[in-house]
Motif scaffolding. Structure first.
Motif, mmCIF file in Angstrom:
data_model
loop_
_atom_site.group_PDB
_atom_site.id
_atom_site.type_symbol
_atom_site.label_atom_id
_atom_site.label_comp_id
_atom_site.label_asym_id
_atom_site.label_seq_id
_atom_site.Cartn_x
_atom_site.Cartn_y
_atom_site.Cartn_z
ATOM 1 N N ARG A 1 0.837 -1.108 -0.012
ATOM 2 C CA ARG A 1 0.110 0.006 -0.092
ATOM 3 C C ARG A 1 0.992 1.186 -0.040
ATOM 4 O O ARG A 1 1.763 1.341 0.895
ATOM 5 C CB ARG A 1 -0.984 -0.006 1.112
ATOM 6 C CG ARG A 1 -2.182 0.796 1.067
ATOM 7 C CD ARG A 1 -3.140 0.532 2.265
ATOM 8 N NE ARG A 1 -2.205 0.416 3.744
ATOM 9 C CZ ARG A 1 -2.641 -0.318 4.693
ATOM 10 N NH1 ARG A 1 -3.903 -1.301 4.697
ATOM 11 N NH2 ARG A 1 -1.962 -0.487 5.803
ATOM 12 N N LEU A 2 0.586 2.089 -0.985
ATOM 13 C CA LEU A 2 1.575 3.182 -1.253
ATOM 14 C C LEU A 2 1.649 4.294 -0.085
ATOM 15 O O LEU A 2 2.613 4.685 0.541
ATOM 16 C CB LEU A 2 1.243 4.002 -2.574
ATOM 17 C CG LEU A 2 1.780 5.361 -2.755
ATOM 18 C CD1 LEU A 2 3.408 5.122 -3.014
ATOM 19 C CD2 LEU A 2 1.260 5.940 -4.084
ATOM 20 N N VAL A 3 0.433 4.385 0.456
ATOM 21 C CA VAL A 3 0.373 5.398 1.351
ATOM 22 C C VAL A 3 1.053 5.476 2.710
ATOM 23 O O VAL A 3 1.450 6.279 3.384
ATOM 24 C CB VAL A 3 -1.266 5.875 1.833
ATOM 25 C CG1 VAL A 3 -1.739 4.681 2.693
ATOM 26 C CG2 VAL A 3 -1.204 6.900 2.528
ATOM 27 N N ASP A 4 1.419 4.160 3.030
ATOM 28 C CA ASP A 4 1.983 3.783 4.461
ATOM 29 C C ASP A 4 3.391 4.174 4.309
ATOM 30 O O ASP A 4 3.883 4.767 5.437
ATOM 31 C CB ASP A 4 1.858 2.222 4.419
ATOM 32 C CG ASP A 4 0.733 1.683 4.701
ATOM 33 O OD1 ASP A 4 -0.149 1.803 3.823
ATOM 34 O OD2 ASP A 4 0.513 0.667 5.491
ATOM 35 N N ARG A 5 4.097 4.237 3.227
ATOM 36 C CA ARG A 5 5.531 4.729 3.218
ATOM 37 C C ARG A 5 5.520 6.403 3.645
ATOM 38 O O ARG A 5 6.412 6.571 4.518
ATOM 39 C CB ARG A 5 6.003 4.593 1.901
ATOM 40 C CG ARG A 5 7.593 5.441 1.721
ATOM 41 C CD ARG A 5 8.284 4.928 0.426
ATOM 42 N NE ARG A 5 7.564 4.392 -0.790
ATOM 43 C CZ ARG A 5 7.486 5.253 -1.954
ATOM 44 N NH1 ARG A 5 8.509 6.471 -2.017
ATOM 45 N NH2 ARG A 5 6.925 5.013 -3.113
ATOM 46 N N TYR A 6 4.710 6.860 3.313
ATOM 47 C CA TYR A 6 4.560 8.314 3.729
ATOM 48 C C TYR A 6 4.095 8.431 5.079
ATOM 49 O O TYR A 6 4.738 9.615 5.881
ATOM 50 C CB TYR A 6 3.821 9.364 2.726
ATOM 51 C CG TYR A 6 4.352 9.176 1.405
ATOM 52 C CD1 TYR A 6 5.171 10.081 0.762
ATOM 53 C CD2 TYR A 6 3.889 8.434 0.389
ATOM 54 C CE1 TYR A 6 5.750 10.322 -0.617
ATOM 55 C CE2 TYR A 6 4.450 8.076 -0.753
ATOM 56 C CZ TYR A 6 5.516 9.222 -1.289
ATOM 57 O OH TYR A 6 5.922 8.989 -2.729
ATOM 58 N N GLY A 7 3.169 7.992 5.393
ATOM 59 C CA GLY A 7 2.592 8.208 7.085
ATOM 60 C C GLY A 7 3.846 7.640 7.860
ATOM 61 O O GLY A 7 4.165 8.332 9.000
ATOM 62 N N THR A 8 4.582 6.683 7.516
ATOM 63 C CA THR A 8 5.583 6.328 8.367
ATOM 64 C C THR A 8 6.940 7.117 8.352
ATOM 65 O O THR A 8 7.367 7.386 9.501
ATOM 66 C CB THR A 8 6.294 5.057 7.794
ATOM 67 O OG1 THR A 8 5.177 3.913 7.836
ATOM 68 C CG2 THR A 8 7.534 4.645 8.398
ATOM 69 N N GLU A 9 7.124 7.869 7.386
ATOM 70 C CA GLU A 9 8.211 8.930 7.223
ATOM 71 C C GLU A 9 7.794 10.039 8.327
ATOM 72 O O GLU A 9 8.792 10.756 8.909
ATOM 73 C CB GLU A 9 8.432 9.502 6.000
ATOM 74 C CG GLU A 9 9.722 9.815 5.557
ATOM 75 C CD GLU A 9 10.770 8.634 5.682
ATOM 76 O OE1 GLU A 9 11.854 9.077 6.393
ATOM 77 O OE2 GLU A 9 10.361 7.526 5.450
ATOM 78 N N VAL A 10 6.543 10.342 8.116
ATOM 79 C CA VAL A 10 6.232 11.586 9.186
ATOM 80 C C VAL A 10 6.306 11.055 10.631
ATOM 81 O O VAL A 10 6.860 12.044 11.303
ATOM 82 C CB VAL A 10 4.536 11.766 8.929
ATOM 83 C CG1 VAL A 10 3.896 12.803 9.889
ATOM 84 C CG2 VAL A 10 4.403 12.517 7.531
ATOM 85 N N CYS A 11 6.134 10.080 11.017
ATOM 86 C CA CYS A 11 6.171 9.384 12.380
ATOM 87 C C CYS A 11 7.713 9.475 12.869
ATOM 88 O O CYS A 11 8.005 9.756 13.816
ATOM 89 C CB CYS A 11 5.534 8.263 12.570
ATOM 90 S SG CYS A 11 3.694 8.185 12.314
ATOM 91 N N LEU A 12 8.392 8.874 11.976
ATOM 92 C CA LEU A 12 9.649 8.921 12.316
ATOM 93 C C LEU A 12 10.320 10.046 12.300
ATOM 94 O O LEU A 12 11.098 10.452 13.438
ATOM 95 C CB LEU A 12 10.645 8.063 10.980
ATOM 96 C CG LEU A 12 10.494 6.651 10.861
ATOM 97 C CD1 LEU A 12 10.958 6.001 9.555
ATOM 98 C CD2 LEU A 12 11.239 6.057 11.949
#
Length: 494
Positions: free
Chosen positions: A367-378
């Motif tokens: 799922r594409l969106v997960d890569r971006y949400g993860t980067e925000v949290c990191l």
């Protein structure tokens, strides 16, 4: 409902050429991407050779290969996004959840990145999968396969005795899964009392989180899945598959991670949430009328979220009710915010089925969106700015994911329609028994609805010329028409 592949009497579904041609036509019809450009494949191959650390993600990577993580997935899975470890921590629990670090393999703005935005989601089909990322990554270098050092994003969530989060941390790490486990074997071990402490911890935390979900007014539906299965001899069949308890418990770990990720995003003011509006009161009222028709006791004082867990999808009236209850969860989407766009508040920030803000961060291989949400949290946890490549993509993600979801939904529906037609084509004129799971109001002397057959595992349209259809009741119906090219099946009351 049957929990095994269904085989009709001869002739079985042996026309694999018809199925293959139908699937190919369906992919073209919904414009499903099926191949990767050479440049994207070359980038993926180069990134795979950069193991074990990955070359594109910034920041130091902690060595957590000592953590005895395991993966729990359907048997035979190779695209493994998550690995888990659960242990007692004081009066509560400590959950470690390792997520494949896809950003370590994808160059922002490169050909592979562009192709993942074109695809959006992995597509699963009876004849294989169309992966979001090339197999060299999704089933190889980026997958959390057992006994392999892998770059990951490692979440640590501490819970109190009631299952509520008390502390959260997330970092890039190097991890090593100790075992690749399948749901059915894990369930057998848990039932037999032979599961190890980690699996017992997953079950315990899963139950706690289910309780917290119910306390919030959230709801999970136990609706049997209609699956297309392909045998070793190439024949196709259908089955209804009820989920195992361990699947729900494992899913609760993922939901927990999504809930704490959403909280981080909202506190930071940057992110992308998975949202679902509250159920339309008209749908709830209609569902209450359905409960009366099905003989299901639903006191006025009991919200639907408390009723749903008490129902058993193996019972005809309950299955019909649960099928109807899915209409309460329409309208899911994504909400991006940051910069000039303020973070949502109230119901606009929540996923109504979870009854909390929620974000997708646990399935980046698929799922594409997960890569971006993860980067925000990191970035938020580390106290640094979110990378420009991530913030630049956030505004367009809701539209990208919605388009991918519509395409994939149309494909999934078409696959079931196709295989149902192929399975039933030799039996036009035969009478089948089933349960009415949907029923419209009669019009002009004709009533239409949906019939869930007992065998084969088909849900098909049915028409009655003899009055209303008995919602939740047993019905014998004659197979009146089948068109494989048009993927259409129609039953009528005898």
């Amino acid at each position: 409902m049957p929990g095994r592949p269904v085989r009709l009497p001869a002739p079985v579904v042996d026309d694999t050429t018809t199925v293959a041609a139908g699937l190919a036509a369906l992919r073209a019809e919904v414009e499903l991407p099926v191949t990767y450009p050479p440049a994207a494949l070359a980038e993926a191959a180069d990134a795979a050779r950069a193991l074990p650390a990955g070359g594109h993600a910034p920041g130091d990577r902690a060595d957590r290969t000592d953590l005895p993580l395991v993966t729990i997935d359907p048997a035979g899975s190779t695209d493994l996004d998550q690995a888990v470890h659960v242990a007692r921590h004081g009066a509560g629990w400590r959950v470690h959840y390792a997520i494949a670090d896809v950003a370590a393999f994808v160059v922002p703005g490169g050909p592979l990145d562009a192709e993942t935005h074109r695809c959006g989601l992995t597509c699963y089909s009876p004849d294989g999968r169309v992966p979001l990322h090339p197999a060299v990554l999704s089933e190889g270098a980026a997958s959390l396969l057992a006994d392999q050092d892998r770059p990951a994003v490692l979440w640590r969530v501490d819970l109190d005795a009631d299952g509520e989060p008390t502390d959260v941390h997330v970092e890039r790490a190097l991890v090593r899964s100790r075992a690749q486990l399948a749901y059915d074997q894990v369930q057998r071990d848990l039932d037999a009392g032979t599961a190890d402490d980690v699996l017992q911890g997953v079950a315990a935390v899963g139950r706690l989180r289910e309780e917290r979900e119910r306390a919030r007014g959230g709801a999970s539906l136990d609706v049997p899945e209609q699956e297309v299965v392909r045998a070793d001899d190439g024949t196709y069949g259908l089955r209804f598959r009820a989920t195992l308890p361990v699947e729900g418990w494992n899913a609760q770990v993922s939901l927990l991670t999504g809930v704490v990720a959403a909280r981080i995003m909202l506190d930071t003011g940057v992110g992308v949430l998975r949202t679902l509006p509250p159920a339309d009161p008209r749908d709830v009222a209609r569902l209450r009328r359905t409960a009366v028709a099905l003989g299901i006791d639903w006191p006025e004082s009991v919200p639907y979220a408390e009723l749903l867990p008490t129902l058993d999808s193996r019972r005809g009236p309950h299955a019909a009710f649960l099928n109807e209850a899915t209409t309460l969860f329409r309208g899911a989407g994504y909400t991006a915010f940051g910069g000039d766009v303020a973070a949502p508040t109230g119901d606009a920030a929540e996923h109504a089925a979870i009854r909390a803000p929620y974000a997708h961060v646990t399935a980046p291989l698929r799922r594409l969106v997960d890569r971006y949400g993860t980067e925000v949290c990191l970035a938020a946890v580390a106290g640094r700015d979110v990378p420009d490549w991530a913030t630049a993509a956030l505004p367009g993600l809701p539209a990208t994911m919605s388009a991918a979801g519509r395409r994939l939904g149309a494909f999934d529906r078409g696959v079931l329609d196709l295989v149902e037609a192929v399975v039933l084509a030799p039996h036009v004129g035969a009478t089948f028994s089933g349960v009415v799971v949907d029923a419209d109001e009669p019009r002009e002397g004709r009533a239409r609805g949906a019939l869930q057959l007992r065998e084969p595992a088909v849900v098909a349209r049915v028409t009655s010329h003899d009055g209303p259809l008995p919602l939740g009741g047993a019905l014998d119906a004659r197979l009146d028409e089948v068109s494989v090219p048009q993927r259409r099946v129609r039953f009528v009351t005898p």
